[in-house]
Design a protein around this motif. Structure first.
Motif, PDB file in Angstrom:
ATOM      1  N   VAL A 102     -40.002 -22.357  21.731  1.00 37.14           N
ATOM      2  CA  VAL A 102     -41.144 -21.703  22.369  1.00 37.14           C
ATOM      3  C   VAL A 102     -40.890 -20.211  22.564  1.00 37.14           C
ATOM      4  N   VAL A 103     -39.676 -19.849  22.971  1.00 40.87           N
ATOM      5  CA  VAL A 103     -39.355 -18.418  23.088  1.00 40.87           C
ATOM      6  C   VAL A 103     -39.516 -17.743  21.733  1.00 40.87           C
ATOM      7  N   SER A 104     -39.055 -18.399  20.676  1.00 46.87           N
ATOM      8  CA  SER A 104     -39.232 -17.855  19.325  1.00 46.87           C
ATOM      9  C   SER A 104     -40.708 -17.712  18.974  1.00 46.87           C
ATOM     10  N   ASP A 142     -43.268 -17.536  20.875  1.00 47.71           N
ATOM     11  CA  ASP A 142     -43.910 -16.525  21.717  1.00 47.71           C
ATOM     12  C   ASP A 142     -43.716 -15.123  21.144  1.00 47.71           C
ATOM     13  N   LEU A 143     -42.617 -14.939  20.419  1.00 43.97           N
ATOM     14  CA  LEU A 143     -42.333 -13.669  19.752  1.00 43.97           C
ATOM     15  C   LEU A 143     -42.841 -13.671  18.306  1.00 43.97           C
ATOM     16  N   ALA A 144     -43.616 -14.718  17.946  1.00 38.11           N
ATOM     17  CA  ALA A 144     -44.154 -14.885  16.585  1.00 38.11           C
ATOM     18  C   ALA A 144     -43.047 -15.011  15.554  1.00 38.11           C
ATOM     19  N   LEU A 145     -41.982 -15.741  15.934  1.00 38.20           N
ATOM     20  CA  LEU A 145     -40.841 -15.973  15.047  1.00 38.20           C
ATOM     21  C   LEU A 145     -40.622 -17.468  14.880  1.00 38.20           C
ATOM     22  N   PRO A 146     -40.132 -17.912  13.724  1.00 37.69           N
ATOM     23  CA  PRO A 146     -39.766 -19.318  13.561  1.00 37.69           C
ATOM     24  C   PRO A 146     -38.483 -19.629  14.325  1.00 37.69           C
ATOM     25  N   ASP A 147     -38.248 -20.917  14.570  1.00 40.73           N
ATOM     26  CA  ASP A 147     -37.084 -21.351  15.336  1.00 40.73           C
ATOM     27  C   ASP A 147     -35.888 -21.530  14.407  1.00 40.73           C
ATOM     28  N   ILE A 148     -35.352 -20.408  13.942  1.00 41.05           N
ATOM     29  CA  ILE A 148     -34.222 -20.447  12.996  1.00 41.05           C
ATOM     30  C   ILE A 148     -33.096 -19.520  13.452  1.00 41.05           C
ATOM     31  N   GLY A 149     -32.950 -19.380  14.769  1.00 36.97           N
ATOM     32  CA  GLY A 149     -31.829 -18.617  15.299  1.00 36.97           C
ATOM     33  C   GLY A 149     -32.016 -17.115  15.276  1.00 36.97           C
ATOM     34  N   LEU A 150     -33.260 -16.642  15.297  1.00 37.72           N
ATOM     35  CA  LEU A 150     -33.508 -15.204  15.247  1.00 37.72           C
ATOM     36  C   LEU A 150     -33.518 -14.553  16.625  1.00 37.72           C
ATOM     37  N   THR A 151     -33.743 -15.346  17.671  1.00 37.36           N
ATOM     38  CA  THR A 151     -33.791 -14.771  19.014  1.00 37.36           C
ATOM     39  C   THR A 151     -32.385 -14.467  19.518  1.00 37.36           C
ATOM     40  N   THR A 152     -32.311 -13.592  20.504  1.00 42.06           N
ATOM     41  CA  THR A 152     -31.027 -13.157  21.038  1.00 42.06           C
ATOM     42  C   THR A 152     -30.802 -13.737  22.428  1.00 42.06           C
ATOM     43  N   ILE A 197     -32.370 -24.635  30.236  1.00 45.17           N
ATOM     44  CA  ILE A 197     -32.734 -23.727  29.150  1.00 45.17           C
ATOM     45  C   ILE A 197     -31.993 -24.079  27.867  1.00 45.17           C
ATOM     46  N   ASP A 198     -32.655 -23.847  26.766  1.00 52.45           N
ATOM     47  CA  ASP A 198     -32.129 -24.067  25.422  1.00 52.45           C
ATOM     48  C   ASP A 198     -31.330 -22.837  25.009  1.00 52.45           C
ATOM     49  N   ALA A 199     -30.015 -23.010  24.860  1.00 48.92           N
ATOM     50  CA  ALA A 199     -29.154 -21.891  24.472  1.00 48.92           C
ATOM     51  C   ALA A 199     -28.695 -21.999  23.026  1.00 48.92           C
ATOM     52  N   ASP A 200     -29.420 -22.759  22.217  1.00 47.07           N
ATOM     53  CA  ASP A 200     -29.115 -22.899  20.792  1.00 47.07           C
ATOM     54  C   ASP A 200     -27.635 -23.248  20.582  1.00 47.07           C
ATOM     55  N   THR A 201     -26.949 -22.497  19.746  1.00 51.25           N
ATOM     56  CA  THR A 201     -25.540 -22.762  19.480  1.00 51.25           C
ATOM     57  C   THR A 201     -24.621 -21.930  20.372  1.00 51.25           C
ATOM     58  N   GLY A 202     -25.187 -21.275  21.368  1.00 54.51           N
ATOM     59  CA  GLY A 202     -24.396 -20.390  22.221  1.00 54.51           C
ATOM     60  C   GLY A 202     -24.397 -18.962  21.731  1.00 54.51           C
ATOM     61  N   PHE A 203     -25.195 -18.699  20.688  1.00 53.00           N
ATOM     62  CA  PHE A 203     -25.384 -17.349  20.137  1.00 53.00           C
ATOM     63  C   PHE A 203     -24.106 -16.786  19.509  1.00 53.00           C
ATOM     64  N   GLY A 204     -23.324 -17.662  18.876  1.00 54.89           N
ATOM     65  CA  GLY A 204     -22.164 -17.160  18.161  1.00 54.89           C
ATOM     66  C   GLY A 204     -20.971 -18.087  18.248  1.00 54.89           C
ATOM     67  N   GLU A 205     -19.812 -17.503  18.346  1.00 53.80           N
ATOM     68  CA  GLU A 205     -18.556 -18.240  18.406  1.00 53.80           C
ATOM     69  C   GLU A 205     -18.321 -18.788  19.815  1.00 53.80           C
ATOM     70  N   VAL A 233     -35.964 -36.255  30.630  1.00 50.32           N
ATOM     71  CA  VAL A 233     -36.802 -36.138  29.440  1.00 50.32           C
ATOM     72  C   VAL A 233     -37.464 -34.766  29.454  1.00 50.32           C
ATOM     73  N   ILE A 234     -37.494 -34.138  28.284  1.00 43.60           N
ATOM     74  CA  ILE A 234     -38.155 -32.839  28.156  1.00 43.60           C
ATOM     75  C   ILE A 234     -39.382 -32.973  27.262  1.00 43.60           C
ATOM     76  N   TYR A 235     -40.369 -32.122  27.551  1.00 44.59           N
ATOM     77  CA  TYR A 235     -41.583 -31.998  26.736  1.00 44.59           C
ATOM     78  C   TYR A 235     -41.648 -30.518  26.341  1.00 44.59           C
ATOM     79  N   PRO A 236     -40.875 -30.109  25.349  1.00 44.50           N
ATOM     80  CA  PRO A 236     -40.571 -28.694  25.165  1.00 44.50           C
ATOM     81  C   PRO A 236     -41.728 -27.784  24.785  1.00 44.50           C
ATOM     82  N   VAL A 237     -42.591 -28.226  23.864  1.00 46.58           N
ATOM     83  CA  VAL A 237     -43.584 -27.330  23.295  1.00 46.58           C
ATOM     84  C   VAL A 237     -45.005 -27.716  23.716  1.00 46.58           C
TER      85      VAL A 237
END
Length: 304
Positions: free
Chosen positions: A56-58, A60-70, A91-99, A239-243
């Protein structure tokens, strides 16, 4: 004034409440909020928590959910949402934004943002939406290092660190179960099993591990939309209802804009809109007015 400009409940107390909810035997329902105002609505209706989706954060920025957000973008939106609600925010922190070191820093930033917990996933970086094909996962050992770094960085012991696995659709459910056992041993407080298909698959995970479990009920994905009471009966803890709220809002916005474009007026849409009085009620305009009167209720005397 309490709870007017910001939530009345401290971040520490929200984290305590989240942990208590996960241990309560009652499923914790966390709809996604695409902005702070939606979070206030989620609280008013009576849900147990709020979720902030990376997809959703992606979007909202008109970006796909492919790890482009920071990390800055995601934690900033999370802070805006967490500060207005008394509910715990996950909150969804993806892969932790790196190593692993980046994952550790992510925990400290998200903690400072007043959020109750985050989830980290075992996809390769950059990630893909969990309900798309073509995902890839890192070796179990690499995800364990990611989680251990996150757990080590945590300062508030009640901050919830959730491990998400995307392995079920790639390596199979048995392999995913073995992964999450290792994730729990590494310190994960909650396990998020992504893109399971049926009630039976959710039951297999519950039977296999004792760690609290989170289900993702997202629309148009790979999972059957299982009612919360059923998930609770199976033994799921959250349970989450994310989008959902974003999809509802965008559908309504598109319908309305097309009608304005075609008809030249929004007059036929009024019964589909939130009334101004309801918006003001949600924003607590009356409370602000009372506060303003109390602060500025004085007179100047003399000719100074």
């Amino acid at each position: 004034m309490t709870g007017l400009l910001a939530a009345a409940t401290s971040a520490a107390d929200k984290r305590i409440a989240f942990r208590a909810g996960l241990a309560s035997g009652t499923i914790q329902r966390l709809p996604g909020a695409f902005n702070p105002l939606v979070a206030k609505l989620i609280q008013e209706i009576g849900f147990e928590g709020v979720y902030v989706s990376g997809a959703v954060v992606s979007a909202d920025l008109a970006l796909p959910d492919i790890g482009l957000t920071t990390l800055t973008e995601v934690s900033g939106r999370g802070q805006q949402i967490a500060r207005v609600t008394d509910l715990p925010v996950l909150i969804d922190a993806d892969t932790g934004f790196g190593e692993p070191m980046n994952a550790a820093r992510t925990v400290t930033i998200v903690e400072d943002a007043g959020i109750a917990g985050l989830h980290l996933e075992d996809q390769v970086n950059p990630k893909r939406c969990g309900h798309l094909d073509g995902k890839a996962v890192v070796p179990t050992g690499e995800m364990v290092r990611r989680l251990r770094a996150a757990v080590t960085a945590r300062r508030d012991p009640n901050f919830v660190i959730c491990a998400r696995t995307d392995a079920a659709g790639i390596e199979g459910i048995d392999a995913a179960i073995e992964r999450v056992k290792a994730y729990a041993e590494a310190g994960a407080d909650l396990i998020f099993t992504e893109a399971l298909h049926t009630v039976a698959e959710f039951e297999r995970f519950r039977a296999a591990i004792s760690t609290p479990l989170l289900a993702n009920m997202t629309e148009f994905g790979k999972s059957e939309l299982i009612p919360a009471p059923t998930l609770e009966r199976i033994g799921y803890n959250a349970v989450i209802y994310p989008v959902t709220t974003l999809r509802l809002a965008m559908f309504a916005a598109e319908v309305g804009l097309r009608e304005i474009f075609a008809e030249g007026t929004q007059s036929g849409l009024l019964d589909k809109m939130q009334h101004r009085s309801r918006l003001y009620e949600l924003l607590r305009y009356e409370g602000y007015s009372e506060f303003d009167s109390e602060i500025f209720d004085f007179t100047l005397e003399g000719d100074r």
